[in-house]
Motif scaffolding. Structure first.
Motif, PDB file in Angstrom:
ATOM      1  N   ASP A   1       0.813  -1.204   0.000  1.00 45.10           N
ATOM      2  CA  ASP A   1       0.000   0.000   0.000  1.00 45.10           C
ATOM      3  C   ASP A   1       0.858   1.270   0.000  1.00 45.10           C
ATOM      4  O   ASP A   1       0.411   2.328  -0.435  1.00 45.10           O
TER       5      ASP A   1
ATOM      6  N   ARG B   1       1.466   3.705  -3.076  1.00 45.08           N
ATOM      7  CA  ARG B   1       0.584   4.826  -3.447  1.00 45.08           C
ATOM      8  C   ARG B   1       1.267   6.175  -3.215  1.00 45.08           C
ATOM      9  O   ARG B   1       0.833   7.192  -3.743  1.00 45.08           O
TER      10      ARG B   1
ATOM     11  N   LYS C   1     -10.739   0.097  -1.034  1.00 41.63           N
ATOM     12  CA  LYS C   1      -9.880   1.079  -1.695  1.00 41.63           C
ATOM     13  C   LYS C   1      -9.968   0.966  -3.214  1.00 41.63           C
ATOM     14  O   LYS C   1      -9.161   1.542  -3.933  1.00 41.63           O
TER      15      LYS C   1
END
Length: 337
Positions: free
Chosen positions: A113, A116, A257
């Protein structure tokens, strides 16, 4: 895809004369995964010689969920080879054998993650030395080429690549990162494309790739045009032959997400073959591409998923790739399709 609509020659394995377009791109992409462990990844080098640089991408999926990555834009002066920034592709026998090698640093990503926010990640992530050596032997015919007429539809569209061909492969070699060594004995996929390209020209697409220990494989592709309509294309590899896909449905499960977690695919070919395939995304690299046009930033998300596919009870490893434009309000062009 009608083979009569495309020309392809062994010379197309090698670099082509660069076109006049500022965004001319010629790229080689490969992925490879061990049949037993699923360890592997993908590497790509895109020569953008008219911009004086290449696009280098190395993304390796390790057994415990870590991802080792390297992205850079090494300088190039010619389009004579696929060799920049420590990544190199060598044609040993056109359309039959390709060697891929990378030697350099990689960033170790423990939480995917974090990709990002690449500026923060790459400032803080540990770096280790990496060496990748893969021998890639084709197990399928070539698929694609350069269109012979102006009315021939290309796989991605003429504003993304003019010429494009791909094949399924058997892969052998290794990945070494720091003091860890991962042998590769398995399968994968490779492609080669040339022509003008901006990544943000894609409205959205879905791409599913895998090859299996029993010799089967697939490339399944759905892409949206400016008018919102989508095209479905691709092939099933069965008994050493490609069977063109006439239609398929793909249903994706998503996280909160808006990341893909699994997919169910039902396929039919022009020869009457059908297949039901499921895919579980084991690790996702949430990447992006940005550029400016007329003072406005254009942004695309590129979700690269290391995926375990199952087809008639047989397990094979490969990739899911979800690309889509990101609007100013953060909405994704293809979500939730």
């Amino acid at each position: 895809m009608n083979p009569a609509d495309f020309r392809l020659d062994p010379a197309d394995e090698y670099p082509h004369p660069a076109g006049p377009e500022r965004n001319f791109n010629e790229s080689v992409y490969v992925n490879a995964f061990d049949d037993g462990t699923g360890v592997g990844g993908w590497m790509r080098l895109g020569n953008r010689v008219n911009e004086g640089r290449a696009e280098l991408s190395v993304c390796l999926y390790l057994p415990d969920g870590r991802i080792a990555v390297r992205f850079s834009r090494p300088r190039i002066d010619t389009n004579d080879a696929f060799d920049a920034g420590g990544l190199r592709f060598d044609v040993i026998h056109p359309m039959r054998r390709l060697n891929a090698a990378y030697e350099g640093d990689v960033f170790i990503v423990t939480n995917p993650d974090d990709l990002r926010h690449p500026e923060t990640l790459f400032a803080q992530a540990p770096r280790l030395s990496c060496k990748v050596e893969w021998r890639l032997d084709t197990i399928s015919p070539q698929h694609g080429g350069e269109p012979v007429r102006h009315d021939v539809q290309t796989m991605y569209g003429r504003d993304f690549s003019l010429g494009h061909f791909n094949q399924h492969i058997h892969a052998s070699g290794h990945i070494t990162i720091g003091d860890e060594h991962f042998p590769i004995s398995g399968h994968g996929w490779r492609d080669h494309s040339w022509g003008p390209r901006w990544w943000t020209n894609i409205i959205w697409y879905r791409l599913f790739l895998a090859a299996f220990p029993d010799g089967r494989g697939f490339m399944i592709h759905r892409i949206a045009g400016e008018d919102g309509r989508t095209r479905r294309s691709g092939v099933l590899l069965i008994d050493g032959h490609y069977h063109e896909i006439t239609d398929f449905d793909a249903i994706t499960d998503w996280t909160d997400k808006r990341d893909p977690t699994s997919v169910r695919i039902v396929v039919r070919t022009a020869t009457g073959r059908t297949a039901e395939i499921t895919g579980e995304i084991l690790s996702l690299a949430p990447l992006r591409n940005r550029r400016e046009e007329n003072g406005r930033e254009l942004l695309s998300r590129i979700a690269e998923g290391h995926t375990r596919f199952t087809w008639d009870g047989v397990v094979g490893y490969g990739m899911t790739e979800y690309i889509e434009r990101v609007a100013e309000d953060g909405s994704l062009a293809g979500f939730p399709l």
